[in-house]
Design an enzyme around this catalytic site. Structure first.
Site, PDB file in Angstrom:
ATOM      1  N   ALA A  73       0.833  -1.210   0.000  1.00  0.00           N
ATOM      2  CA  ALA A  73       0.000   0.000   0.000  1.00  0.00           C
ATOM      3  C   ALA A  73       0.866   1.258   0.000  1.00  0.00           C
ATOM      4  CB  ALA A  73      -0.921   0.004   1.221  1.00  0.00           C
ATOM      5  N   ILE A  74       0.354   2.249  -0.693  1.00  0.00           N
ATOM      6  CA  ILE A  74       0.996   3.568  -0.766  1.00  0.00           C
ATOM      7  C   ILE A  74      -0.039   4.596  -0.319  1.00  0.00           C
ATOM      8  CG2 ILE A  74       1.933   5.293  -2.402  1.00  0.00           C
ATOM      9  CD1 ILE A  74       3.866   2.986  -2.212  1.00  0.00           C
ATOM     10  N   GLU A 106      -3.174 -12.882  -2.846  1.00  0.00           N
ATOM     11  CA  GLU A 106      -4.605 -12.770  -3.124  1.00  0.00           C
ATOM     12  C   GLU A 106      -4.922 -11.296  -3.341  1.00  0.00           C
ATOM     13  OE1 GLU A 106      -3.929 -14.554  -0.142  1.00  0.00           O
ATOM     14  OE2 GLU A 106      -4.375 -16.577  -0.824  1.00  0.00           O
ATOM     15  N   ASN A 111     -10.090  -5.141  -7.702  1.00  0.00           N
ATOM     16  CA  ASN A 111      -8.921  -4.254  -7.531  1.00  0.00           C
ATOM     17  C   ASN A 111      -8.005  -4.357  -8.751  1.00  0.00           C
ATOM     18  OD1 ASN A 111      -6.899  -2.607  -6.622  1.00  0.00           O
ATOM     19  ND2 ASN A 111      -6.609  -3.661  -4.658  1.00  0.00           N
ATOM     20  N   TYR A 118       0.740  -5.982 -10.245  1.00  0.00           N
ATOM     21  CA  TYR A 118       1.310  -7.326 -10.122  1.00  0.00           C
ATOM     22  C   TYR A 118       1.615  -7.932 -11.499  1.00  0.00           C
ATOM     23  CZ  TYR A 118      -0.528  -6.752  -5.363  1.00  0.00           C
ATOM     24  OH  TYR A 118      -0.803  -6.270  -4.105  1.00  0.00           O
TER      25      TYR A 118
HETATM   26  C1  LIG Z   1      -1.919  -0.752  -5.599  1.00  0.00           C
HETATM   27  C2  LIG Z   1      -1.025   0.450  -5.207  1.00  0.00           C
HETATM   28  C3  LIG Z   1      -0.003  -0.029  -4.169  1.00  0.00           C
HETATM   29  C4  LIG Z   1      -0.283   0.941  -6.463  1.00  0.00           C
HETATM   30  O1  LIG Z   1       0.625   1.949  -6.065  1.00  0.00           O
HETATM   31  P1  LIG Z   1       1.023   3.193  -7.003  1.00  0.00           P
HETATM   32  O2  LIG Z   1       2.266   3.789  -6.454  1.00  0.00           O
HETATM   33  O3  LIG Z   1      -0.136   4.084  -7.186  1.00  0.00           O
HETATM   34  O4  LIG Z   1       1.310   2.437  -8.385  1.00  0.00           O
HETATM   35  P2  LIG Z   1       2.411   2.837  -9.473  1.00  0.00           P
HETATM   36  O5  LIG Z   1       2.363   4.301  -9.739  1.00  0.00           O
HETATM   37  O6  LIG Z   1       3.723   2.251  -9.085  1.00  0.00           O
HETATM   38  O7  LIG Z   1       1.841   2.075 -10.756  1.00  0.00           O
HETATM   39  C5  LIG Z   1       2.223   0.739 -11.028  1.00  0.00           C
HETATM   40  C6  LIG Z   1       1.159   0.093 -11.879  1.00  0.00           C
HETATM   41  O8  LIG Z   1      -0.054  -0.047 -11.149  1.00  0.00           O
HETATM   42  C7  LIG Z   1      -1.167   0.136 -12.013  1.00  0.00           C
HETATM   43  N1  LIG Z   1      -1.855   1.385 -11.677  1.00  0.00           N
HETATM   44  C8  LIG Z   1      -1.457   2.329 -10.798  1.00  0.00           C
HETATM   45  N2  LIG Z   1      -2.364   3.308 -10.719  1.00  0.00           N
HETATM   46  C9  LIG Z   1      -3.348   2.974 -11.570  1.00  0.00           C
HETATM   47  C10 LIG Z   1      -4.592   3.597 -11.935  1.00  0.00           C
HETATM   48  N3  LIG Z   1      -4.981   4.764 -11.389  1.00  0.00           N
HETATM   49  N4  LIG Z   1      -5.384   2.979 -12.839  1.00  0.00           N
HETATM   50  C11 LIG Z   1      -5.021   1.804 -13.387  1.00  0.00           C
HETATM   51  N5  LIG Z   1      -3.858   1.170 -13.090  1.00  0.00           N
HETATM   52  C12 LIG Z   1      -3.040   1.755 -12.198  1.00  0.00           C
HETATM   53  C13 LIG Z   1      -0.591   0.228 -13.407  1.00  0.00           C
HETATM   54  O9  LIG Z   1      -0.460  -1.083 -13.931  1.00  0.00           O
HETATM   55  C14 LIG Z   1       0.753   0.864 -13.108  1.00  0.00           C
HETATM   56  O10 LIG Z   1       1.678   0.676 -14.154  1.00  0.00           O
HETATM   57  P3  LIG Z   1       1.732   1.777 -15.367  1.00  0.00           P
HETATM   58  O11 LIG Z   1       1.906   3.106 -14.691  1.00  0.00           O
HETATM   59  O12 LIG Z   1       2.919   1.361 -16.161  1.00  0.00           O
HETATM   60  O13 LIG Z   1       0.417   1.659 -16.077  1.00  0.00           O
HETATM   61  C15 LIG Z   1      -1.866   1.628  -4.653  1.00  0.00           C
HETATM   62  O14 LIG Z   1      -2.877   1.931  -5.596  1.00  0.00           O
HETATM   63  C16 LIG Z   1      -2.531   1.354  -3.311  1.00  0.00           C
HETATM   64  O15 LIG Z   1      -1.927   1.553  -2.256  1.00  0.00           O
HETATM   65  N6  LIG Z   1      -3.810   0.936  -3.350  1.00  0.00           N
HETATM   66  C17 LIG Z   1      -4.572   0.658  -2.116  1.00  0.00           C
HETATM   67  C18 LIG Z   1      -4.092  -0.572  -1.424  1.00  0.00           C
HETATM   68  C19 LIG Z   1      -4.213  -1.808  -2.297  1.00  0.00           C
HETATM   69  O16 LIG Z   1      -5.226  -2.035  -2.957  1.00  0.00           O
HETATM   70  N7  LIG Z   1      -3.167  -2.655  -2.261  1.00  0.00           N
HETATM   71  C20 LIG Z   1      -3.150  -3.911  -2.948  1.00  0.00           C
HETATM   72  C21 LIG Z   1      -3.765  -4.951  -2.089  1.00  0.00           C
HETATM   73  S1  LIG Z   1      -3.709  -6.564  -2.816  1.00  0.00           S
END
Ligand SMILES: CC(C)(COP(=O)(O)OP(=O)(O)OC[C@H]1O[C@@H](n2cnc3c(N)ncnc32)[C@H](O)[C@@H]1OP(=O)(O)O)[C@@H](O)C(=O)NCCC(=O)NCCS
Length: 149
Positions: A73-74, A106, A111, A118
């Protein structure tokens, strides 16, 4: 751009990680849950830090040669800047150093953001756990990366 660092989580980080957790999940883990993880020999957690503040975390269990990702998570205001990708990359590096050759997790079926993250690391959906999430009865996709690269 401000420097972002990643290091292993320990107990003093629990408050910062809880803040990320509570802003990231509808049913967040408790403080006790994270404290227990810090005492669990199988678990390995990383925190991401910017200007002294925890802005993300990721954790896994390493069981022999398999790494099971528990969470990534971020903080909402830091998303979309490739930090989730950086954190996942670090988690995989640490998993490999500790002997993991494959990784699983999982993720909620809805999501698609996390699934996209992933998939960038070679994870593919290999099965479904029906009603896995007790808060919403949502299904989980079981994703595997069979060969960590
Ligand atoms: C999932 C999470 C960790 C991604 O972190 P992030 O720093 O925003 O992601 P990044 O900027 O590194 O993006 C990596 C990839 O994620 C996907 N992604 C990120 N933001 C996205 C968006 N708004 N819409 C669609 N895909 C997205 C894309 O595949 C992206 O790759 P790309 O930029 O080449 O398309 C973040 O959204 C989060 O904390 N979500 C809530 C917690 C959660 O759901 N965790 C996973 C539990 S299993």
């Amino acid at each position: 751009m401000t420097e972002v660092t990643v290091r292993r989580m320990n107990e003093i980080d629990v408050d910062g990680v809880l803040a990320v957790e509570e802003q990231s999940f509808t049913t967040p883990w408790s403080r006790a849950g994270f404290v227990a993880e810090m005492k669990n020999e199988l678990s390995y957690y990383l925190v991401m830090i910017e200007s002294g503040k925890i802005i993300g975390y990721a954790g896994m269990w390493i069981i022999v040669d398999e790494a099971h990702v528990m969470n990534v998570a971020i903080l909402p205001e830091h998303r979309g800047q490739k930090l989730g990708e950086k954190l996942m990359d670090e988690l995989i590096k640490h998993a490999k150093v500790r002997g993991a050759v494959r990784m699983t997790l999982e993720v909620r079926r809805t999501n698609t953001v996390a699934q996209g993250l992933y998939e960038k690391f070679g994870f593919a959906s290999r099965g479904i756990r029906r009603n896995y999430y007790t808060d919403t009865q949502e299904d989980a996709l079981i994703m595997w990366c069979e060969k960590l690269s």
